[in-house]
Design an enzyme around this catalytic site. Structure first.
Site, PDB file in Angstrom:
ATOM      1  N   TRP A  42       0.827  -1.212   0.000  1.00  0.00           N
ATOM      2  CA  TRP A  42       0.000   0.000   0.000  1.00  0.00           C
ATOM      3  C   TRP A  42       0.861   1.262   0.000  1.00  0.00           C
ATOM      4  O   TRP A  42       0.370   2.356  -0.210  1.00  0.00           O
ATOM      5  CB  TRP A  42      -0.958   0.006   1.195  1.00  0.00           C
ATOM      6  CG  TRP A  42      -0.327   0.188   2.551  1.00  0.00           C
ATOM      7  CD1 TRP A  42       0.508  -0.663   3.200  1.00  0.00           C
ATOM      8  CD2 TRP A  42      -0.500   1.300   3.434  1.00  0.00           C
ATOM      9  NE1 TRP A  42       0.873  -0.162   4.433  1.00  0.00           N
ATOM     10  CE2 TRP A  42       0.264   1.042   4.608  1.00  0.00           C
ATOM     11  CE3 TRP A  42      -1.237   2.490   3.371  1.00  0.00           C
ATOM     12  CZ2 TRP A  42       0.327   1.921   5.683  1.00  0.00           C
ATOM     13  CZ3 TRP A  42      -1.159   3.374   4.462  1.00  0.00           C
ATOM     14  CH2 TRP A  42      -0.392   3.085   5.583  1.00  0.00           C
ATOM     15  N   ASP A  43       2.167   1.086   0.206  1.00  0.00           N
ATOM     16  CA  ASP A  43       3.101   2.212   0.152  1.00  0.00           C
ATOM     17  C   ASP A  43       2.970   2.980  -1.161  1.00  0.00           C
ATOM     18  O   ASP A  43       3.114   4.206  -1.191  1.00  0.00           O
ATOM     19  CB  ASP A  43       4.550   1.723   0.259  1.00  0.00           C
ATOM     20  CG  ASP A  43       4.813   0.827   1.458  1.00  0.00           C
ATOM     21  OD1 ASP A  43       3.843   0.292   2.033  1.00  0.00           O
ATOM     22  OD2 ASP A  43       5.981   0.650   1.808  1.00  0.00           O
ATOM     23  N   LYS A  58       4.431   1.849  16.038  1.00  0.00           N
ATOM     24  CA  LYS A  58       5.492   1.677  15.045  1.00  0.00           C
ATOM     25  C   LYS A  58       5.546   2.849  14.070  1.00  0.00           C
ATOM     26  O   LYS A  58       6.617   3.294  13.669  1.00  0.00           O
ATOM     27  CB  LYS A  58       5.266   0.366  14.291  1.00  0.00           C
ATOM     28  CG  LYS A  58       6.335  -0.001  13.298  1.00  0.00           C
ATOM     29  CD  LYS A  58       5.983  -1.301  12.586  1.00  0.00           C
ATOM     30  CE  LYS A  58       7.040  -1.676  11.561  1.00  0.00           C
ATOM     31  NZ  LYS A  58       6.641  -2.845  10.772  1.00  0.00           N
ATOM     32  N   GLN A  59       4.381   3.329  13.679  1.00  0.00           N
ATOM     33  CA  GLN A  59       4.300   4.409  12.700  1.00  0.00           C
ATOM     34  C   GLN A  59       2.957   5.114  12.877  1.00  0.00           C
ATOM     35  O   GLN A  59       2.115   4.668  13.637  1.00  0.00           O
ATOM     36  CB  GLN A  59       4.396   3.856  11.281  1.00  0.00           C
ATOM     37  CG  GLN A  59       3.212   2.999  10.867  1.00  0.00           C
ATOM     38  CD  GLN A  59       3.435   2.259   9.565  1.00  0.00           C
ATOM     39  OE1 GLN A  59       4.151   1.279   9.531  1.00  0.00           O
ATOM     40  NE2 GLN A  59       2.827   2.742   8.493  1.00  0.00           N
ATOM     41  N   GLU A  70       1.678  -1.773  13.297  1.00  0.00           N
ATOM     42  CA  GLU A  70       1.765  -3.236  13.325  1.00  0.00           C
ATOM     43  C   GLU A  70       2.237  -3.776  14.672  1.00  0.00           C
ATOM     44  O   GLU A  70       2.392  -4.992  14.832  1.00  0.00           O
ATOM     45  CB  GLU A  70       2.669  -3.712  12.189  1.00  0.00           C
ATOM     46  CG  GLU A  70       2.052  -3.469  10.821  1.00  0.00           C
ATOM     47  CD  GLU A  70       3.000  -3.693   9.665  1.00  0.00           C
ATOM     48  OE1 GLU A  70       2.516  -3.780   8.526  1.00  0.00           O
ATOM     49  OE2 GLU A  70       4.220  -3.765   9.911  1.00  0.00           O
TER      50      GLU A  70
END
Length: 767
Positions: A359-360, A602-603, A490
């Protein structure tokens, strides 16, 4: 400590001094690519020290059977992997009959490695003393041609410094290669023909299962003191390798050079039974042009790329080097020439993530390609997903969904899901939203609505149907909920009501309904065709509206923020700054169980939604959510710092935005995550571009106009960038004294600058 051996330079990546411990890291950082193929920066000559050999061909992959402890219904049968392709860079060197190898040399001095990003080539220069006391000066330069993208060229030059020597160049091509990340040690390649001719060699091979046919080829020229010489070659071949040996007595101070022309032709572009003929044609054209002319074409091709995509930063060399490295690697990986291809998270720099599409591409890469190239490049990326719609519907069917519901894969080569971690494969379903958002983003930026009636509407319907079926009505909450998901963070698996997932699901259904109505009103033929093809019913549409109107979003009254998911506040809320630095990164020090029970992010997760849907929230709401979530964010995803940099800049927290920018732009150069030897983080590099253009530049598209709220870090004197906005090229230069615009196009352009309307003529204008 982050690594700190790359010399700051505006246009080059430079390593001074030979250190065996950083060879694999440099092999990643100095990688080359031309969109059609790529390779890690392995040494041409034999190297017996630690190394990670890697050569890759765009679009050629193998379905490596999934390896799991126990099988689950709906599990992908394989993990698609970009293959380590036959190696064509190899040139063994014998000095008086002994193998030349930097790992065994008694002394290596004046070693410098350079990746010249302005012109697109890689070079090593050094002097080395062999175990037998012969001192040699070596210069090796290579590039992968952009003008002839099936061809690469190496110029390898040796000068004996302290005595004459018999030197043998043994150029070879080798198909006896393997992937380091193979699950079952399957045989990926079948070699069918090894062929040596007078000056040329060819190996024909094909992949098992996927049956991609490849011919690897080479031809060489020999030069003594710069003059071409004719040296008779000794041929040698095995069942996996072809080589030609050229031996020459070289006097002290003389230069002996080999120019090797090599590369791949594949059945993606040629008939599989005519690959050797195609290879000979590529070699003929390359040899006729010659090394100098090919290098000049390379310089011109990169000059054209930089003319549009360059970002200049004055006053901060490390920041300048960082952004150019990111832009360079993005262009090496994908140029938009072939709609069959997409962008892997490691590009051509390593095997991790299988070289597949994530999906990046939609979330991070499309904005870069829309603004720095013709809009057709971005449209090709959307077309890629449309062509995979059938597979997305199959993916959803395997998980029990019906009626044309589409779940786009987390990882894919051909549209089929090939990720093999259950918490990602089954649960990280927010990726579906990124596909829909990219359609919206493309229309918003380019003004081209044609994709939606032609292709995009069918994609949006499939995605909306998935969300409709994935939502569950909670009688307890009297709301629609989405259970058992993994959000962008994640480090949280199998949670209920991830805010970002719920929000983008609601938005996807609303966006589909909105566009279906637009088609009904103004695109009668397309509307009728789509209704017939999808068989979408009024009852479905009504239920989607009901779900959107009553979607549940977890919220904390105490903190005044949306919660990342149900139960987030039940965790032990220790901020990242209070963690022992020796425990970082936590994914390399903690058990997975401990990570899942922690509050660490994580992000960007909730903040990813605030980035995508910025206009849905006030700046006060953004500030409150940023202050709540960023202190728990460990930024151990390459996709994290860029989003936080953009949001920090919007909040006018320029020092924080600058530090996040440095982290995203130098993530690999400084090896923040201690993993660069596995390859570079290609897709996150587009986020680096966004952190300048959207972050510091404050560029947004609203109501068919460009808006700017530009800021500048104190460390910079100025910065500039270009955007191709609806076929007009706008150059934006921001300095401490203001913003300057230059416009190249057919007509004037109105832009909004800090809320005020400005008309930009096709000449320089200050505001």
């Amino acid at each position: 400590m982050n690594q700190d051996y790359i010399t700051p330079n505006e246009w080059s990546i430079i390593e001074d001094g030979f250190d065996k411990g950083r060879v694999k890291s440099s092999e990643s950082l100095f990688s080359l690519g031309n969109g059609a193929m790529g390779q890690r920066a392995n040494f041409e000559e034999t190297y017996t020290g630690e190394t990670f050999q890697g050569s890759y061909i765009a679009g050629v992959y193998y379905p490596d059977k999934t390896r799991v402890g126990w099988w689950k219904n709906g599990y992908p049968e394989y993990f698609a992997k970009v293959l380590n392709a036959p190696n064509w860079i190899g040139i063994r060197i014998l000095v008086n009959g002994e193998e030349f190898d930097l790992n065994t040399c008694t002394k290596v001095e004046n070693y410098q490695r350079e990746l010249n990003m302005k012109e697109g080539w890689h070079k090593r220069i050094f002097t080395a003393t062999t175990p037998y006391g012969i001192e040699l000066k070596v210069e090796a330069k290579r590039f992968l041609s952009l003008a002839h993208d099936e061809l690469g060229v190496i110029n390898f030059n040796i000068i004996p410094l302290n005595q004459s020597a018999e030197i043998s160049f043994i150029p070879y091509i080798d198909a006896g290669i393997t992937n380091q990340d193979s699950n079952w040690d399957d045989k990926f390649w079948e070699i069918t023909n090894v062929q040596n001719e007078e000056k040329q060699a060819f190996i024909e091979s094909h992949t098992n299962k996927t049956h991609y046919y490849v011919c690897t080829f080479m031809e060489s020229k020999l030069l003594l003191d710069g003059n071409e010489i004719d040296v008779t070659a000794e041929k040698a071949s095995t069942d996996k390798q072809a080589s030609l040996q050229y031996t020459q007595q070289v006097e002290k101070g003389q230069s002996f050079s080999i120019q090797k022309y090599a590369g791949y032709v594949t059945s993606l572009n040629h008939e599989k039974n005519q690959l050797i003929d195609a290879a000979k044609q590529v070699l003929a054209e390359g040899i006729q042009l010659g090394y100098d002319a090919l290098l000049k074409l390379q310089q011109e091709a990169w000059a054209n790329i930089w003319a549009m995509s360059d970002i200049t930063i004055e006053g901060d060399v490390k920041a300048q080097q960082g952004i150019r490295f990111n832009i360079f690697q993005l262009n090496q990986t994908y140029l938009g020439k072939d709609a069959r291809l997409n962008i892997g998270p490691k590009g051509f720099t390593g095997e991790k993530y299988g070289g597949s599409t994530y999906w990046d591409t939609e979330a991070y890469c499309i904005p870069f390609y829309m603004a720095t190239k013709d809009q057709e490049v971005a449209r090709n990326l959307l077309t890629y997903r449309y062509k995979h719609l059938g597979k997305a519907i199959e993916n959803a069917e395997k998980l029990g969904f019906t009626n044309g519901a589409a779940l786009y894969p987390m990882v894919t080569m051909n549209g089929e899901e090939s990720h093999n971690e259950w918490e990602i494969t089954f649960e990280e379903i927010h990726r579906n939203g990124a596909i829909a958002f990219a359609i919206y983003n493309y229309h918003r930026f380019t003004g081209d609505y044609s994709y939606i009636p032609e292709m995009g509407m069918e994609v949006l319907i499939g995605i909306a149907r998935f969300w409709q079926q994935r939502a569950t009505f909670s009688t307890h909450k009297n709301k629609w909920v989405i259970l058992g998901v993994t959000g962008p963070n994640e480090y949280e698996n199998n949670v209920n009501n991830n805010w970002y997932t719920n929000y983008i699901a609601k938005w996807c259904m609303e966006y589909m309904l909105e566009n279906l109505n637009i088609l009904k009103q103004g695109f009668a033929a397309d509307y009728a065709r789509i209704l017939e093809k999808t068989n979408i019913q009024d009852q479905e549409l009504e239920q989607m509206k009901e779900i959107c109107d009553a979607m549940y979003f977890p919220y904390s009254e105490e903190h005044g923020v949306y919660l990342q998911q149900d139960g987030f506040l039940d965790k032990e809320m220790i901020r990242v700054k209070d963690l022992d630095a020796k425990q970082r990164p936590i994914n390399q020090h903690w058990s997975w169980d401990r990570i899942l029970r922690s509050p660490y992010i994580k992000q960007a997760d909730t903040l990813q939604g605030f980035y995508f849907f910025e206009d849905h929230f006030s700046e006060t709401e953004l500030e409150k959510h940023f202050d709540f979530y960023e202190p728990f964010t460990v930024h151990e995803s390459s996709l994290s710092p860029c989003v936080h940099s953009i949001q920090a800049a919007k909040l006018n927290r320029m020092e924080q935005a600058y530090q996040f920018y440095l982290r995203t732009s130098r993530l690999d150069l400084d090896d923040y995550n201690k993993e660069v030897e596995e390859g570079c983080h290609i897709t996150s590099m587009a986020g680096t571009w966004m952190s300048i253009v959207e972050g510091f530049g404050g560029m947004r598209v609203k109501d068919d106009q460009l808006h700017f709220s530009s800021k500048i870090p104190t460390q910079w004197d100025s910065y500039s960038f270009k955007v191709n906005f609806r076929n007009q090229i706008l150059t934006v230069k921001v300095s401490k004294s203001g913003v300057d615009f230059k416009l190249k196009g057919a007509e004037q352009m109105q832009v909004m600058v800090n809320g005020e309307s400005r008309m930009i003529q096709t000449e320089t204008m200050s505001v």
